[in-house]
Design an enzyme around this catalytic site. Sequence first.
Site, mmCIF file in Angstrom:
data_model
loop_
_atom_site.group_PDB
_atom_site.id
_atom_site.type_symbol
_atom_site.label_atom_id
_atom_site.label_comp_id
_atom_site.label_asym_id
_atom_site.label_seq_id
_atom_site.Cartn_x
_atom_site.Cartn_y
_atom_site.Cartn_z
ATOM 1 N N PRO A 110 9.211 5.218 -6.658
ATOM 2 C CA PRO A 110 9.114 6.470 -5.905
ATOM 3 C C PRO A 110 8.600 6.209 -4.484
ATOM 4 C CG PRO A 110 8.073 6.708 -8.067
ATOM 5 C CD PRO A 110 8.427 5.259 -7.909
ATOM 6 N N ALA A 113 4.601 7.543 -2.408
ATOM 7 C CA ALA A 113 3.896 8.059 -3.579
ATOM 8 C C ALA A 113 2.688 7.211 -3.953
ATOM 9 C CB ALA A 113 4.866 8.142 -4.753
ATOM 10 N N GLY A 114 2.347 6.215 -3.135
ATOM 11 C CA GLY A 114 1.155 5.411 -3.430
ATOM 12 C C GLY A 114 1.432 4.208 -4.302
ATOM 13 N N LEU A 115 2.715 3.902 -4.536
ATOM 14 C CA LEU A 115 3.043 2.774 -5.412
ATOM 15 C C LEU A 115 3.562 1.565 -4.624
ATOM 16 C CD1 LEU A 115 4.697 4.695 -8.406
ATOM 17 C CD2 LEU A 115 2.317 3.991 -8.146
ATOM 18 N N GLY A 116 3.436 1.623 -3.307
ATOM 19 C CA GLY A 116 3.738 0.452 -2.490
ATOM 20 C C GLY A 116 5.221 0.182 -2.312
ATOM 21 N N SER A 117 6.012 1.268 -2.282
ATOM 22 C CA SER A 117 7.456 1.101 -2.163
ATOM 23 C C SER A 117 7.865 0.371 -0.883
ATOM 24 C CB SER A 117 8.120 2.485 -2.263
ATOM 25 O OG SER A 117 9.217 2.584 -1.433
ATOM 26 N N SER A 118 7.274 0.736 0.250
ATOM 27 C CA SER A 118 7.738 0.127 1.505
ATOM 28 C C SER A 118 7.397 -1.364 1.546
ATOM 29 C CB SER A 118 7.174 0.865 2.720
ATOM 30 O OG SER A 118 5.827 0.539 2.910
ATOM 31 N N ASP A 161 -0.901 -4.060 -0.139
ATOM 32 C CA ASP A 161 0.432 -3.794 -0.699
ATOM 33 C C ASP A 161 1.360 -5.010 -0.596
ATOM 34 O OD1 ASP A 161 -0.596 -1.304 -1.105
ATOM 35 O OD2 ASP A 161 1.041 -0.202 -0.171
HETATM 36 O O1 PMV Z 1 0.460 3.370 0.962
HETATM 37 P P1 PMV Z 1 -0.293 3.523 -0.315
HETATM 38 O O2 PMV Z 1 -0.445 4.944 -0.736
HETATM 39 O O3 PMV Z 1 0.243 2.633 -1.380
HETATM 40 O O4 PMV Z 1 -1.843 3.110 -0.034
HETATM 41 C C1 PMV Z 1 -2.248 1.892 0.436
HETATM 42 C C2 PMV Z 1 -3.711 1.692 0.185
HETATM 43 C C3 PMV Z 1 -4.683 2.073 1.307
HETATM 44 O O5 PMV Z 1 -5.891 1.402 0.976
HETATM 45 C C4 PMV Z 1 -4.934 3.568 1.349
HETATM 46 C C5 PMV Z 1 -4.196 1.605 2.678
HETATM 47 C C6 PMV Z 1 -4.218 0.101 2.897
HETATM 48 O O6 PMV Z 1 -3.557 -0.363 3.844
HETATM 49 O O7 PMV Z 1 -4.904 -0.620 2.161
#
Ligand code: PMV
Length: 330
Positions: A110, A113-118, A161
Amino acid sequence: MKNLSRASAPAKAILFGEHFVVHGKPAIVMAINLRAYATAKPESGGKIIIESKSMRAFGSFTVDGAYQPILGGLEVWEKLLPIYVAARKIMSLADENNVGVRIEVESSIPIAAGLGSSAAVSVASAAAVGRLLELNISGDDIFRVALEAERTVHENPSGVDPAISTYGGLIIYHRGEGIRRLDAGVDLPLVVGDTCIKRVTGEMVLRVSEVRKRYPDVIDRIMDSGEAIVKMGAKALQSGDLKAIGDLMNINHALLCALGVSNEMIDRLVYAARNAGALGAKLTGAGGGGCIIALPPPGKDNRIVEAIEGAGGRAFTTCMSREGVRIEEQ
Ligand code: PMV
């Protein structure tokens, strides 16, 4: 140069320490079994052509970065930019001039969404282009290139990530100090609950930096607690103490609430998971929307999936991916 190469890289879930990791504290992060795939082929005329079906984005970059949309208009440029940066950096390591590449990206992760897709997409793209050009690049090279790419996504990435997408498994990540592998003493199936609210990581990171600037004495204590959670969390993971892992997830979530990165929908999913018996539940990633993770008691993940869906989220069970970046076809 080869005719085709294909590589993949995993998504991630941060178990402990998101946001604190941007400010120099450690984080514990696990690669999960969703992957992004990048296929690279030679392209004439020195161009870098990128197509991502999941992002509905298709465009062409010159070596200098000038963008021409093919599908999706100019606004999708931003989505393709990290892939361009990753490819360009790898291409600059090759001796040949005027090489071009075409990259096709597919992903079941997804987006936003916080799962590191990019990061997973950048890591897979860097590896695929490196293989296409028959370069001998290491995991550390891929990590560095993907971190550069991540800087186009948000100004101040910790690097957590791209690190987990590259190295896989379960790691403690410390900005500037690299990674330490952790061996979990237990299987760690997790239930992921997606609020389906998209958010921008950079904005959430900025919000935390601003609150820290205003209330440094308060926020620094919270960050110290985050560090203590990571230390205790590492021990709990190694000894397989599920109760402690769950408790620490709950405390970590409370700290993230204090930083202002949770919201009503995230909390609704977190409480739905806990009420259905999760040993712990917390937001994962930048917050503001995106996903939560919940730790189910062994064999009880279905109940938690149902509870999260009953509360309006989208839920699925996932587990650790030991493998990081991987060449699929050469
Ligand atoms: O982009 P996300 O939602 O997977 O978050 C990355 C984690 C953070 O600690 C919020 C940002 C970072 O660069 O570490």
